[in-house]
Design a protein around this motif. Structure first.
Motif, PDB file in Angstrom:
ATOM      1  N   ASP A 107      22.878-119.345  39.012  1.00 29.40           N
ATOM      2  CA  ASP A 107      22.072-119.865  37.904  1.00 29.40           C
ATOM      3  C   ASP A 107      22.488-119.193  36.588  1.00 29.40           C
ATOM      4  O   ASP A 107      22.670-119.861  35.563  1.00 29.40           O
ATOM      5  CB  ASP A 107      20.588-119.603  38.184  1.00 29.40           C
ATOM      6  CG  ASP A 107      19.684-120.205  37.112  1.00 29.40           C
ATOM      7  OD1 ASP A 107      20.071-121.224  36.497  1.00 29.40           O
ATOM      8  OD2 ASP A 107      18.580-119.673  36.881  1.00 29.40           O
ATOM      9  N   LYS A 111      24.083-120.704  33.176  1.00 31.80           N
ATOM     10  CA  LYS A 111      23.342-120.536  31.927  1.00 31.80           C
ATOM     11  C   LYS A 111      24.204-119.914  30.830  1.00 31.80           C
ATOM     12  O   LYS A 111      24.167-120.340  29.674  1.00 31.80           O
ATOM     13  CB  LYS A 111      22.153-119.614  32.229  1.00 31.80           C
ATOM     14  CG  LYS A 111      21.022-119.682  31.266  1.00 31.80           C
ATOM     15  CD  LYS A 111      19.954-118.659  31.681  1.00 31.80           C
ATOM     16  CE  LYS A 111      18.631-119.304  32.002  1.00 31.80           C
ATOM     17  NZ  LYS A 111      17.571-118.307  32.283  1.00 31.80           N
ATOM     18  N   VAL A 112      24.981-118.919  31.208  1.00 29.12           N
ATOM     19  CA  VAL A 112      25.725-118.148  30.210  1.00 29.12           C
ATOM     20  C   VAL A 112      27.054-118.796  29.838  1.00 29.12           C
ATOM     21  O   VAL A 112      27.586-118.563  28.754  1.00 29.12           O
ATOM     22  CB  VAL A 112      25.925-116.689  30.705  1.00 29.12           C
ATOM     23  CG1 VAL A 112      26.941-115.940  29.889  1.00 29.12           C
ATOM     24  CG2 VAL A 112      24.576-115.962  30.692  1.00 29.12           C
ATOM     25  N   LEU A 113      27.577-119.666  30.709  1.00 24.83           N
ATOM     26  CA  LEU A 113      28.909-120.224  30.427  1.00 24.83           C
ATOM     27  C   LEU A 113      28.946-121.713  30.088  1.00 24.83           C
ATOM     28  O   LEU A 113      29.842-122.150  29.373  1.00 24.83           O
ATOM     29  CB  LEU A 113      29.851-119.950  31.618  1.00 24.83           C
ATOM     30  CG  LEU A 113      30.236-118.488  31.841  1.00 24.83           C
ATOM     31  CD1 LEU A 113      31.082-118.355  33.100  1.00 24.83           C
ATOM     32  CD2 LEU A 113      30.992-117.908  30.646  1.00 24.83           C
ATOM     33  N   ILE A 114      28.020-122.498  30.625  1.00 21.68           N
ATOM     34  CA  ILE A 114      28.184-123.956  30.503  1.00 21.68           C
ATOM     35  C   ILE A 114      27.473-124.533  29.282  1.00 21.68           C
ATOM     36  O   ILE A 114      26.261-124.384  29.128  1.00 21.68           O
ATOM     37  CB  ILE A 114      27.664-124.679  31.767  1.00 21.68           C
ATOM     38  CG1 ILE A 114      28.409-124.188  33.022  1.00 21.68           C
ATOM     39  CG2 ILE A 114      27.783-126.195  31.619  1.00 21.68           C
ATOM     40  CD1 ILE A 114      27.850-124.732  34.338  1.00 21.68           C
ATOM     41  N   ASN A 115      28.225-125.190  28.416  1.00 20.37           N
ATOM     42  CA  ASN A 115      27.642-126.096  27.439  1.00 20.37           C
ATOM     43  C   ASN A 115      27.739-127.506  28.020  1.00 20.37           C
ATOM     44  O   ASN A 115      28.682-127.801  28.770  1.00 20.37           O
ATOM     45  CB  ASN A 115      28.411-126.057  26.114  1.00 20.37           C
ATOM     46  CG  ASN A 115      28.063-124.829  25.290  1.00 20.37           C
ATOM     47  OD1 ASN A 115      26.904-124.399  25.253  1.00 20.37           O
ATOM     48  ND2 ASN A 115      29.063-124.266  24.631  1.00 20.37           N
ATOM     49  N   ALA A 133      22.718-125.320  41.025  1.00 22.96           N
ATOM     50  CA  ALA A 133      22.536-124.379  39.910  1.00 22.96           C
ATOM     51  C   ALA A 133      23.317-124.825  38.674  1.00 22.96           C
ATOM     52  O   ALA A 133      22.784-124.842  37.565  1.00 22.96           O
ATOM     53  CB  ALA A 133      22.968-122.972  40.335  1.00 22.96           C
ATOM     54  N   GLN A 136      22.160-128.096  36.445  1.00 23.42           N
ATOM     55  CA  GLN A 136      21.117-127.940  35.435  1.00 23.42           C
ATOM     56  C   GLN A 136      21.684-127.936  34.023  1.00 23.42           C
ATOM     57  O   GLN A 136      21.066-128.449  33.099  1.00 23.42           O
ATOM     58  CB  GLN A 136      20.389-126.600  35.622  1.00 23.42           C
ATOM     59  CG  GLN A 136      19.785-126.386  36.970  1.00 23.42           C
ATOM     60  CD  GLN A 136      19.176-124.992  37.070  1.00 23.42           C
ATOM     61  OE1 GLN A 136      17.982-124.822  36.936  1.00 23.42           O
ATOM     62  NE2 GLN A 136      20.007-123.982  37.287  1.00 23.42           N
ATOM     63  N   TYR A 137      22.861-127.332  33.851  1.00 21.22           N
ATOM     64  CA  TYR A 137      23.411-127.129  32.510  1.00 21.22           C
ATOM     65  C   TYR A 137      24.377-128.248  32.104  1.00 21.22           C
ATOM     66  O   TYR A 137      25.087-128.138  31.136  1.00 21.22           O
ATOM     67  CB  TYR A 137      24.030-125.728  32.429  1.00 21.22           C
ATOM     68  CG  TYR A 137      23.017-124.685  32.845  1.00 21.22           C
ATOM     69  CD1 TYR A 137      21.985-124.324  31.982  1.00 21.22           C
ATOM     70  CD2 TYR A 137      23.020-124.137  34.131  1.00 21.22           C
ATOM     71  CE1 TYR A 137      20.999-123.429  32.384  1.00 21.22           C
ATOM     72  CE2 TYR A 137      22.045-123.231  34.537  1.00 21.22           C
ATOM     73  CZ  TYR A 137      21.041-122.884  33.657  1.00 21.22           C
ATOM     74  OH  TYR A 137      20.055-122.004  34.051  1.00 21.22           O
ATOM     75  N   VAL A 165      38.371-126.396  30.644  1.00 18.06           N
ATOM     76  CA  VAL A 165      37.803-125.920  31.915  1.00 18.06           C
ATOM     77  C   VAL A 165      37.138-124.557  31.691  1.00 18.06           C
ATOM     78  O   VAL A 165      37.809-123.601  31.302  1.00 18.06           O
ATOM     79  CB  VAL A 165      38.897-125.792  33.003  1.00 18.06           C
ATOM     80  CG1 VAL A 165      38.308-125.196  34.279  1.00 18.06           C
ATOM     81  CG2 VAL A 165      39.522-127.156  33.283  1.00 18.06           C
ATOM     82  N   LYS A 166      35.834-124.484  31.888  1.00 16.96           N
ATOM     83  CA  LYS A 166      35.116-123.223  31.714  1.00 16.96           C
ATOM     84  C   LYS A 166      35.404-122.277  32.871  1.00 16.96           C
ATOM     85  O   LYS A 166      35.728-121.123  32.675  1.00 16.96           O
ATOM     86  CB  LYS A 166      33.605-123.461  31.604  1.00 16.96           C
ATOM     87  CG  LYS A 166      33.024-123.506  30.208  1.00 16.96           C
ATOM     88  CD  LYS A 166      33.268-122.301  29.358  1.00 16.96           C
ATOM     89  CE  LYS A 166      32.989-122.476  27.884  1.00 16.96           C
ATOM     90  NZ  LYS A 166      31.606-122.642  27.515  1.00 16.96           N
TER      91      LYS A 166
END
Lengths: 392, 392
Positions: A107, A111-115, A133, A136-137, A165-166
């Protein structure tokens, strides 16, 4: 009054198909290959009770008070030492953040990486909890088919060339759901590609210690994890009920971001349980304990494979895991796993149809079979019933 | 390689100012009014050790296995019965979701309800952990000043008229940081306004049981909580280290959304600790235990107020809490709390400057003082030192 108030983020979150299945199969007469539960043999119950009394006696109020976000220092030092010894890594305790199970790590990575719209690369099939997980983003998922020895590296490079690619998410050892393990060549190729295309490699290794024979493979990036995020857990070796996992992150900026996300998510993980787990790990022989789990799982895995060889028609292929908890079977294309599931449930045996492990939730002809919670006779009987249905 | 990969969501998340302060004040010679820690008297250590042994003996592997997302059924039933008895509510166990501390509840509320730009109404000053959790999801905060008896209701209605308000967040009893409590009139007015403007009321009540005299006030919406989300916790009455809180949500759609968010966040909260807590609650007299905590905090609170009356100049005003853990002091406008903090730290006494409790992080002339972790002589000495600095 709530219906129109739900956020985009929540509307993007699938609920877990497996948890829904599990609820319908609690009946004790049903033979279940559907769960993903460790066998209770893996819980050192009395030793954990002893550790509880000992940490209360020795540390008193500290085990009940608020604690630090990154996790109990002593536990992080144990984890670092253990990895440095068994995998010849050079992890520092400061590079570790204890998480409320690996699910929390997934999660927080999302949260911290995906735009929204960022590319995230997954295996196909992929671990369901990670799909949930990250979804969600709202990333754009790209799935790279798993071959018998890991992702298809040509397809992976194609996707990497497309850019944006993140990160790449992988479970390199005895993957959930496929049971597959990366070969040495694919490990090197994957590590090389992530470095070349400057994307982050997220390695999740919940089952690595459960390798039936020989030493664990460890992380793909174990010798150079600057560009990686490594996840580990005690859920499969000591207890999942305490929800204690960890992340290893060398990059200070990213570690600070994850730490802040954790602060906002639950302040810190249960420190009472962290003390108990740490005490257990330092007062007992973990390798001996894991040895017993591996021995059991190897027998159960062999029993299932033997039964599949006997009762499944030749048109069904399946994986032969070197460790972990799952076998993945592929049916002929004219049989969908959901149809087979419905019929099998009538015959009092269940598994997980492959559908939820694909990012498009397609109607699949694949299925995940867990072998860690039935004795060998039950495994054989369950596989026999599924085999007859396939033959029909 | 990570610096340019951080998500908008993470970039919107402030790290906790208080945690940063606490790290610099671990020195045991410093008198600290800065923390928010319960006094260790509140941890029933030996009783929890007994409960641990008992649940392992009675429930065996179940206390160590994966469990359900909503939380241990027995614990949820206890919470429902307890609230129905002590607050005359009509909560059903199915309306309760156990959370990994109240902080997780705040994170999930933000996740499930806030789209970027939505209005979220907070108290001014507001609970820092809520500001942090909600900030991640990028709402437009509006802050309503707290008067001695609750939010300014005229200002609140003005903001509600502007529209697009997702929810109002309140800590109605012995608020953190102000120590203030809503009057009966303001409770009714707040409940009425949220219904009239169809917005959700999020009520967080971590300190409610710690009312020094008489019965707890309970939730503002206790008689009609269909449009509310109620939060509770055992952190201030039994132990924060186990991270066990809960949410009460009557609306089924919203409850399902929160449950799915929790599944994605950590699968479920630590079930080992849920069993222990439940066993403790059903084998011991909680009211008697809380009685001891209240008695201590009342003495500590009185000692701090007495010292403030004696050593603070008259230009400093402060709240007189009826319960909970904090006093809020307001300095003359020409003294900023950060300057005072710096000087106080040199004199070996610390508190939390008001700044982080305002959504704009303004340079404030207010400060939060915690009294639950020092004996009365230390409280008096600390306040005397701060008083001399203010007079200078």
């Amino acid at each position: 009054m709530f219906e129109d108030k739900i956020s985009e983020l929540s509307l993007s979150t699938p609920s877990s198909f497996i948890r829904a299945i599990l609820k319908t199969t609690q009946d004790s007469n049903i033979i279940s290959f559907a769960g993903g539960l460790p066998n209770p043999i893996s819980f050192p119950k009395e030793k954990l009770a002893e550790s509880t009394q000992r940490v209360i006696d020795e540390y008193g109020s500290k085990v009940f008070q608020y604690s630090v976000t990154a996790g109990l220092r002593e536990l992080r030092e144990y984890i670092a030492e253990h990895l440095n010894k068994t995998q010849r890594m050079d992890v520092d305790a400061d590079e570790i953040i204890v998480t409320t199970g690996s699910q929390q790590a997934l999660d927080m990575i999302g949260k911290v990486l995906i735009n929204p719209g960022d590319t995230v690369i997954l295996e196909e099939p992929a671990y369901l909890g990670a799909i949930q997980a990250f979804s969600q983003y709202r990333p754009a998922f790209k799935a790279i088919p798993l071959e018998y020895d890991g992702m298809d590296m040509d397809r992976l490079e194609e996707k990497l060339k497309e850019g944006n690619v993140k990160f790449i998410y992988t479970v390199p050892n005895f993957q959930n759901p496929s049971g597959l393990t990366y070969s040495k060549e694919k490990r090197e190729a994957l590590h090389d590609l992530t470095r070349r295309y400057e994307c982050i490699l997220v390695e999740d290794d919940p089952y690595g210690d459960l390798k039936f024979e020989g030493n664990p493979y460890g992380y793909i990036s174990k010798n150079e994890f600057d560009g990686s995020i490594l996840l580990g857990t005690f859920s499969k070796t000591v207890t999942p009920g305490m929800r204690i996992g960890y992340m290893i992150i060398r990059n200070p900026e990213l570690r600070l971001r994850i730490n802040t996300a954790k602060e906002a998510a639950d302040l810190h993980s249960n420190v009472f349980s962290q003390y108990i787990l740490w005490d257990y790990l330092t007062h007992n022989d973990l390798a001996e304990h894991i040895g017993k789990i591996k021995q059991l799982y190897r027998s159960q895995s062999s029993a299932m494979i033997k039964a599949m060889e006997e009762y499944f028609p030749e048109c069904v292929s399946f994986t032969r895991p070197e460790g972990g908890m799952f076998i993945w079977a592929t049916l002929p294309e004219n049989i969908t796993a959901m149809e087979l599931f419905a019929k099998a449930k009538e015959k009092q045996v269940v598994f997980v149809p492959g559908n939820p492990f694909y990012i498009d939730g397609r109607a699949a002809s694949t299925m995940r079979l867990n072998y860690t919670n039935c004795d060998e006779a039950t495994i054989t009987e369950g596989i026999r019933r599924i085999g007859s249905l396939i033959k029909e």
